[in-house]
Design a protein around this motif. Structure first.
Motif, PDB file in Angstrom:
ATOM      1  N   GLU A  70      22.891 136.044  35.478  1.00 47.44           N
ATOM      2  CA  GLU A  70      23.838 136.419  34.441  1.00 47.44           C
ATOM      3  C   GLU A  70      23.117 137.038  33.252  1.00 47.44           C
ATOM      4  O   GLU A  70      23.474 138.114  32.778  1.00 47.44           O
ATOM      5  CB  GLU A  70      24.645 135.185  33.986  1.00 47.44           C
ATOM      6  CG  GLU A  70      25.393 134.476  35.099  1.00 47.44           C
ATOM      7  CD  GLU A  70      26.501 135.328  35.707  1.00 47.44           C
ATOM      8  OE1 GLU A  70      26.987 136.258  35.029  1.00 47.44           O
ATOM      9  OE2 GLU A  70      26.892 135.079  36.859  1.00 47.44           O
ATOM     10  N   ALA A  71      22.076 136.365  32.767  1.00 45.99           N
ATOM     11  CA  ALA A  71      21.374 136.831  31.569  1.00 45.99           C
ATOM     12  C   ALA A  71      20.644 138.147  31.824  1.00 45.99           C
ATOM     13  O   ALA A  71      20.593 139.016  30.951  1.00 45.99           O
ATOM     14  CB  ALA A  71      20.394 135.773  31.080  1.00 45.99           C
ATOM     15  N   GLU A  72      20.070 138.300  33.017  1.00 48.87           N
ATOM     16  CA  GLU A  72      19.307 139.504  33.336  1.00 48.87           C
ATOM     17  C   GLU A  72      20.158 140.578  34.004  1.00 48.87           C
ATOM     18  O   GLU A  72      19.652 141.633  34.367  1.00 48.87           O
ATOM     19  CB  GLU A  72      18.116 139.146  34.220  1.00 48.87           C
ATOM     20  CG  GLU A  72      17.152 138.156  33.572  1.00 48.87           C
ATOM     21  CD  GLU A  72      16.004 137.785  34.480  1.00 48.87           C
ATOM     22  OE1 GLU A  72      15.434 138.691  35.123  1.00 48.87           O
ATOM     23  OE2 GLU A  72      15.672 136.585  34.549  1.00 48.87           O
ATOM     24  N   ASP A  90      17.564 134.488  36.075  1.00 47.29           N
ATOM     25  CA  ASP A  90      18.897 134.141  35.587  1.00 47.29           C
ATOM     26  C   ASP A  90      19.772 135.367  35.829  1.00 47.29           C
ATOM     27  O   ASP A  90      19.701 136.346  35.090  1.00 47.29           O
ATOM     28  CB  ASP A  90      18.832 133.797  34.097  1.00 47.29           C
ATOM     29  CG  ASP A  90      20.170 133.296  33.553  1.00 47.29           C
ATOM     30  OD1 ASP A  90      21.226 133.729  34.066  1.00 47.29           O
ATOM     31  OD2 ASP A  90      20.162 132.473  32.619  1.00 47.29           O
ATOM     32  N   SER A 139      22.563 128.012  43.734  1.00 47.39           N
ATOM     33  CA  SER A 139      23.488 128.907  43.042  1.00 47.39           C
ATOM     34  C   SER A 139      24.929 128.585  43.421  1.00 47.39           C
ATOM     35  O   SER A 139      25.226 128.219  44.564  1.00 47.39           O
ATOM     36  CB  SER A 139      23.164 130.357  43.401  1.00 47.39           C
ATOM     37  OG  SER A 139      24.157 131.228  42.919  1.00 47.39           O
ATOM     38  N   ARG A 159      25.671 137.185  40.914  1.00 49.13           N
ATOM     39  CA  ARG A 159      26.242 136.788  39.627  1.00 49.13           C
ATOM     40  C   ARG A 159      27.761 136.875  39.691  1.00 49.13           C
ATOM     41  O   ARG A 159      28.339 137.556  40.555  1.00 49.13           O
ATOM     42  CB  ARG A 159      25.684 137.645  38.499  1.00 49.13           C
ATOM     43  CG  ARG A 159      26.037 139.097  38.556  1.00 49.13           C
ATOM     44  CD  ARG A 159      25.474 139.882  37.388  1.00 49.13           C
ATOM     45  NE  ARG A 159      25.834 141.292  37.484  1.00 49.13           N
ATOM     46  CZ  ARG A 159      26.985 141.780  37.046  1.00 49.13           C
ATOM     47  NH1 ARG A 159      27.870 140.980  36.478  1.00 49.13           N
ATOM     48  NH2 ARG A 159      27.257 143.056  37.175  1.00 49.13           N
TER      49      ARG A 159
END
Length: 321
Positions: free
Chosen positions: A137-139, A135, A154, A280
């Motif tokens: 964004e999250a990572e 992920d 994506s 991202r």
């Protein structure tokens, strides 16, 4: 809306819950055990229930304290993640890149280290090899280089290049076991192959290559392969003289230049899918990310041309068109 208890008291309780020792919690927080005990008492008064009890020299969490501690830990983890993300956002001297392991080892890493030296030797590169799609964004991963339809999902992506596979072997293998006059002669040698299932569509098989080379297999079994889940492992086995490998052109440039591998035949088959670069949403706020993006796209275009040039320049005993 109920007022929240003092955040400092909650922070101390969260630390105490992990250590269950006043002394250890005090050391972690760099305060005195008395201060820990005082803040714990204040918190218990605020929530209106006991959160701990003594068992010998240690403090144990009550049932209510255990549940409260779990929720507090989740909250503080989110706060820590938020803080780390803000620190990463301020840090324009770091680039985080994820890629499938074999491509990272044989193509991305050698190229990106060269780019780093030319662009900014002080730039910190965080390279992560993973088959699992992260992920971004999250990572907080700036770029992901992956294979096939996975990367095309994506919202921010572009194709890099479509690789080719071609038979390659160690020159010592041919020197010790004979020579090749025709593609069918490869059947006299061990066959090394890669299987990326179930996560990715596998590269062309030996059966497909022999069919393209117009080699009739008849009843020839092709089930006794030496199969690897990682492409670079199959290539390493070929370098060690353990057989013929259907190698990806972009992954054997160095081995060809050093004479560790040769291409007896120039017939190459394209992979079913291209390699894909995704990123991202906030990546391009970092100037280094923008430069890396442009540079890697140019390297992808160059690789597609280099693959064809590699096949044309190979010393092929039986060139195929």
């Amino acid at each position: 809306m109920h007022a929240l208890p003092p955040l400092r008291a909650v922070e101390i309780f969260e630390t105490l819950g992990h250590s269950q020792s006043l002394q250890e919690a005090a050391q972690r927080l760099q305060i005195t055990p008395g201060a820990v005990s005082q803040q714990l008492k204040l918190l218990e008064q605020e929530v209106g229930t006991s959160l701990t009890y003594r068992e010998g020299k240690r403090l144990r969490l009550t049932a209510a304290g255990t549940r409260y501690h779990q929720l507090c830990t989740q909250a503080f983890e989110l706060l820590r993640e938020a803080q780390q993300e803000m620190e990463r956002a301020r840090n324009t001297s770091m680039l985080s890149i994820s890629a499938v392991p074999s491509l990272l080892k044989t193509w991305v890493a050698p190229l990106i280290f060269e780019w780093q030296e030319q662009h900014d030797p002080l730039l910190t590169l965080h390279l992560k090899g993973s088959h699992a799609e992260p992920d971004l964004e999250a990572e907080h991963i700036d770029f992901r280089i992956t294979y096939g339809q996975t990367g095309l999902r994506s919202s921010n992506h572009t194709e890099l290049y479509t690789d080719l596979v071609v038979p390659a072997c160690s020159p010592q293998l041919l020197g010790s076991l004979g020579s090749l006059q025709h593609p069918r002669d490869i059947l006299n040698y061990p066959l090394l192959s890669s299987d990326w299932q179930p996560r990715f569509t596998s590269p062309p098989s030996w059966r497909e290559w022999f069919e393209a080379a117009l080699v009739s297999l008849d009843a020839q079994p092709l089930d006794s392969f030496r199969i690897f889940s990682l492409s670079h492992m199959a290539i390493d086995a070929a370098v060690a003289g353990q057989g013929f490998v259907l190698a990806q052109c972009s992954m054997i440039q160095q081995e060809l230049a050093q004479g560790k591998l040769i291409l007896p035949f120039s017939l190459a088959l394209p992979l079913p899918w291209p390699y894909v670069l995704s990123w991202r949403s906030g990546s391009f706020e970092n100037p280094s990310s923008r430069q890396f993006h442009r540079w890697l796209l140019s390297r992808g275009r160059f690789q597609a041309t280099a693959n064809q040039s590699m096949l044309q320049q190979a010393q092929c005993r039986w060139p195929l068109t």
